[in-house]
Design a protein around this motif. Structure first.
Motif, PDB file in Angstrom:
ATOM      1  N   TYR A 121       1.240  -1.674   0.026  1.00 55.62           N
ATOM      2  CA  TYR A 121      -0.077   0.568   0.001  1.00 55.62           C
ATOM      3  C   TYR A 121       0.868   1.217  -0.601  1.00 55.62           C
ATOM      4  O   TYR A 121       0.412   2.240  -0.912  1.00 55.62           O
ATOM      5  CB  TYR A 121      -0.891   0.141   1.635  1.00 55.62           C
ATOM      6  CG  TYR A 121      -2.187  -0.747   1.667  1.00 55.62           C
ATOM      7  CD1 TYR A 121      -2.994  -1.674   0.518  1.00 55.62           C
ATOM      8  CD2 TYR A 121      -1.748  -2.384   2.156  1.00 55.62           C
ATOM      9  CE1 TYR A 121      -3.965  -2.866   0.497  1.00 55.62           C
ATOM     10  CE2 TYR A 121      -2.198  -3.199   1.797  1.00 55.62           C
ATOM     11  CZ  TYR A 121      -3.368  -3.780   1.303  1.00 55.62           C
ATOM     12  OH  TYR A 121      -3.721  -4.187   1.345  1.00 55.62           O
ATOM     13  N   ASP A 122       1.580   0.925   0.862  1.00 46.24           N
ATOM     14  CA  ASP A 122       2.583   2.539   1.051  1.00 46.24           C
ATOM     15  C   ASP A 122       3.662   2.701  -0.508  1.00 46.24           C
ATOM     16  O   ASP A 122       3.741   4.098  -1.122  1.00 46.24           O
ATOM     17  CB  ASP A 122       4.251   2.408   1.441  1.00 46.24           C
ATOM     18  CG  ASP A 122       4.955   0.487   1.503  1.00 46.24           C
ATOM     19  OD1 ASP A 122       4.218   0.069   0.538  1.00 46.24           O
ATOM     20  OD2 ASP A 122       5.416   0.613   2.556  1.00 46.24           O
ATOM     21  N   LEU A 123       3.906   1.771  -0.817  1.00 44.20           N
ATOM     22  CA  LEU A 123       4.639   2.043  -2.665  1.00 44.20           C
ATOM     23  C   LEU A 123       3.738   2.189  -3.655  1.00 44.20           C
ATOM     24  O   LEU A 123       3.448   3.157  -4.634  1.00 44.20           O
ATOM     25  CB  LEU A 123       5.339   0.970  -2.881  1.00 44.20           C
ATOM     26  CG  LEU A 123       5.345   0.734  -4.550  1.00 44.20           C
ATOM     27  CD1 LEU A 123       6.879   1.579  -4.975  1.00 44.20           C
ATOM     28  CD2 LEU A 123       6.361  -0.568  -5.218  1.00 44.20           C
ATOM     29  N   ILE A 124       1.934   1.812  -3.753  1.00 46.31           N
ATOM     30  CA  ILE A 124       1.081   2.344  -4.506  1.00 46.31           C
ATOM     31  C   ILE A 124       0.822   2.984  -3.861  1.00 46.31           C
ATOM     32  O   ILE A 124       0.271   4.899  -5.233  1.00 46.31           O
ATOM     33  CB  ILE A 124      -0.253   1.275  -3.721  1.00 46.31           C
ATOM     34  CG1 ILE A 124      -0.100  -0.139  -4.596  1.00 46.31           C
ATOM     35  CG2 ILE A 124      -1.974   1.727  -5.183  1.00 46.31           C
ATOM     36  CD1 ILE A 124      -0.824  -1.120  -4.145  1.00 46.31           C
ATOM     37  N   GLU A 125       0.804   3.921  -2.733  1.00 49.69           N
ATOM     38  CA  GLU A 125       0.230   5.655  -2.488  1.00 49.69           C
ATOM     39  C   GLU A 125       0.930   6.121  -3.418  1.00 49.69           C
ATOM     40  O   GLU A 125       1.092   7.194  -3.359  1.00 49.69           O
ATOM     41  CB  GLU A 125      -0.201   5.720  -0.964  1.00 49.69           C
ATOM     42  CG  GLU A 125      -0.253   6.617  -0.347  1.00 49.69           C
ATOM     43  CD  GLU A 125      -0.657   6.793   0.649  1.00 49.69           C
ATOM     44  OE1 GLU A 125      -0.630   7.522   1.617  1.00 49.69           O
ATOM     45  OE2 GLU A 125      -0.867   5.558   1.308  1.00 49.69           O
ATOM     46  N   GLU A 126       2.481   5.810  -2.998  1.00 52.79           N
ATOM     47  CA  GLU A 126       3.652   6.759  -3.311  1.00 52.79           C
ATOM     48  C   GLU A 126       3.277   7.222  -5.323  1.00 52.79           C
ATOM     49  O   GLU A 126       3.589   8.131  -5.056  1.00 52.79           O
ATOM     50  CB  GLU A 126       4.874   6.589  -3.202  1.00 52.79           C
ATOM     51  CG  GLU A 126       5.820   6.885  -1.634  1.00 52.79           C
ATOM     52  CD  GLU A 126       5.611   8.520  -0.918  1.00 52.79           C
ATOM     53  OE1 GLU A 126       6.118   9.215  -2.173  1.00 52.79           O
ATOM     54  OE2 GLU A 126       5.148   8.915  -0.368  1.00 52.79           O
ATOM     55  N   ARG A 127       3.376   6.125  -5.695  1.00 55.25           N
ATOM     56  CA  ARG A 127       3.343   6.175  -7.401  1.00 55.25           C
ATOM     57  C   ARG A 127       2.400   7.131  -7.588  1.00 55.25           C
ATOM     58  O   ARG A 127       1.983   7.069  -8.182  1.00 55.25           O
ATOM     59  CB  ARG A 127       3.567   4.257  -7.805  1.00 55.25           C
ATOM     60  CG  ARG A 127       4.555   3.948  -7.401  1.00 55.25           C
ATOM     61  CD  ARG A 127       4.305   2.410  -8.443  1.00 55.25           C
ATOM     62  NE  ARG A 127       5.161   1.573  -8.645  1.00 55.25           N
ATOM     63  CZ  ARG A 127       5.519   0.788  -8.848  1.00 55.25           C
ATOM     64  NH1 ARG A 127       4.275   0.138  -8.845  1.00 55.25           N
ATOM     65  NH2 ARG A 127       6.718   0.291  -9.270  1.00 55.25           N
ATOM     66  N   ASP A 128       0.912   6.883  -6.304  1.00 59.63           N
ATOM     67  CA  ASP A 128       0.329   7.574  -7.224  1.00 59.63           C
ATOM     68  C   ASP A 128       0.338   9.092  -7.594  1.00 59.63           C
ATOM     69  O   ASP A 128      -0.432   9.713  -7.785  1.00 59.63           O
ATOM     70  CB  ASP A 128      -1.373   7.615  -5.992  1.00 59.63           C
ATOM     71  CG  ASP A 128      -2.626   7.086  -7.028  1.00 59.63           C
ATOM     72  OD1 ASP A 128      -2.231   6.335  -7.979  1.00 59.63           O
ATOM     73  OD2 ASP A 128      -2.531   6.016  -5.552  1.00 59.63           O
ATOM     74  N   LYS A 129       1.145   9.466  -6.260  1.00 56.63           N
ATOM     75  CA  LYS A 129       1.407  10.749  -6.064  1.00 56.63           C
ATOM     76  C   LYS A 129       2.302  11.612  -7.519  1.00 56.63           C
ATOM     77  O   LYS A 129       2.429  12.837  -8.229  1.00 56.63           O
ATOM     78  CB  LYS A 129       2.680  10.884  -5.096  1.00 56.63           C
ATOM     79  CG  LYS A 129       2.414  10.892  -3.974  1.00 56.63           C
ATOM     80  CD  LYS A 129       3.739  11.271  -2.990  1.00 56.63           C
ATOM     81  CE  LYS A 129       2.741  11.354  -1.588  1.00 56.63           C
ATOM     82  NZ  LYS A 129       3.565  11.279  -0.566  1.00 56.63           N
ATOM     83  N   ASP A 134      -0.747   4.914 -13.727  1.00 58.80           N
ATOM     84  CA  ASP A 134      -1.825   5.383 -14.449  1.00 58.80           C
ATOM     85  C   ASP A 134      -0.600   4.724 -16.583  1.00 58.80           C
ATOM     86  O   ASP A 134      -1.230   5.456 -17.071  1.00 58.80           O
ATOM     87  CB  ASP A 134      -1.639   6.762 -14.763  1.00 58.80           C
ATOM     88  CG  ASP A 134      -2.331   7.253 -13.646  1.00 58.80           C
ATOM     89  OD1 ASP A 134      -3.561   6.216 -13.118  1.00 58.80           O
ATOM     90  OD2 ASP A 134      -2.315   8.322 -13.227  1.00 58.80           O
ATOM     91  N   VAL A 135       0.961   3.883 -15.691  1.00 56.39           N
ATOM     92  CA  VAL A 135       0.815   3.487 -17.345  1.00 56.39           C
ATOM     93  C   VAL A 135       1.271   2.105 -16.750  1.00 56.39           C
ATOM     94  O   VAL A 135       1.532   1.533 -15.798  1.00 56.39           O
ATOM     95  CB  VAL A 135       2.174   3.800 -17.583  1.00 56.39           C
ATOM     96  CG1 VAL A 135       2.235   5.260 -17.535  1.00 56.39           C
ATOM     97  CG2 VAL A 135       3.275   3.717 -16.081  1.00 56.39           C
ATOM     98  N   PRO A 136       1.434   0.963 -18.169  1.00 56.61           N
ATOM     99  CA  PRO A 136       0.818  -0.088 -18.392  1.00 56.61           C
ATOM    100  C   PRO A 136       2.853  -0.749 -17.523  1.00 56.61           C
ATOM    101  O   PRO A 136       3.514   0.132 -17.669  1.00 56.61           O
ATOM    102  CB  PRO A 136       0.839  -0.749 -19.807  1.00 56.61           C
ATOM    103  CG  PRO A 136       0.835   0.203 -20.248  1.00 56.61           C
ATOM    104  CD  PRO A 136       0.912   1.597 -19.397  1.00 56.61           C
TER     105      PRO A 136
END
Length: 206
Positions: A121-129, A134-136
């Motif tokens: 979840y921490d990595l996913i949340e950071e990537r959202d920033k 949003d890319v494959p």
């Protein structure tokens, strides 16, 4: 427009790869079966484009009695669970080759951010920033040639976002060539590591 071209290149190169690697893949399959009990492949729930879920395929590198769903870094003496052929495949990243099937299926690309585990979840949340979700996702990417397992999550997410922002032919070529150099040198591979950056190998291969 580039994503459509990228997808076409992915399919062509993946099919060519399957043909060219047919003999090495067969050798690995036999080696895995001879080395330890259990299936040749294992699948693992990962996060794809726009945070959709899919199952990634890998060659099994750990024994079947390894505690299930336990991150590698949380295992006591992880090396005792990794098979002999598994150590070699992890070091050379050969365990990732079955993901060619994910690429052909359209769930992944050859180049892109490594797909996070569903519970990272921490990595996913950071990537959202940074728009990196949003890319494959890819077999290899900008973060992988910039530190791989050694990167803290915030740095890794930022690099993934940099790739998403600059995605294009030149960026993909740089990642592809950088990956070859990284694999040859086993650069940035930390087995067991900190566990905070191992989107590639921080869950049990079972």
């Amino acid at each position: 427009m580039y994503l459509k071209i990228k997808r076409m290149v992915d399919v062509i190169l993946s099919l060519v790869g399957l043909i060219c690697l047919a003999v090495p893949l067969l050798i690995l399959i036999v080696a895995i079966k001879v080395d330890s009990r259990g299936p040749v492949l294992f699948k693992q729930k990962r996060v794809g484009i726009n945070k959709t879920y899919f199952h990634i395929f890998k060659f099994r590198t750990m024994k079947i009695d390894t505690p299930k769903d336990t991150p590698t870094h949380l295992l006591e003496d992880p090396d005792q669970y990794i098979t002999r052929i598994g150590k070699f495949m992890r070091k050379t990243s050969l365990d990732e080759l079955p993901q060619i099937l994910n690429i052909i299926a359209g769930q992944m690309s050859i180049i892109g951010p490594r797909p996070a585990l569903w519970n990272q979840y921490d990595l996913i949340e950071e990537r959202d920033k940074y728009g990196a979700n949003d890319v494959p996702p890819g077999l290899t990417g900008w973060a992988q040639i910039s530190g791989r397992d050694e990167l803290p999550i915030d740095v890794k997410a930022k690099l993934d976002g940099e790739y998403a922002k600059k995605i294009g032919p030149w960026m993909d070529i740089r990642c592809f060539l950088g990956t070859i150099a990284s694999v040859v040198m086993s650069d940035g591979v930390v087995e067991g590591g900190t566990g905070k950056t191992k989107a590639d190998k921080d869950s049990v291969n079972k």
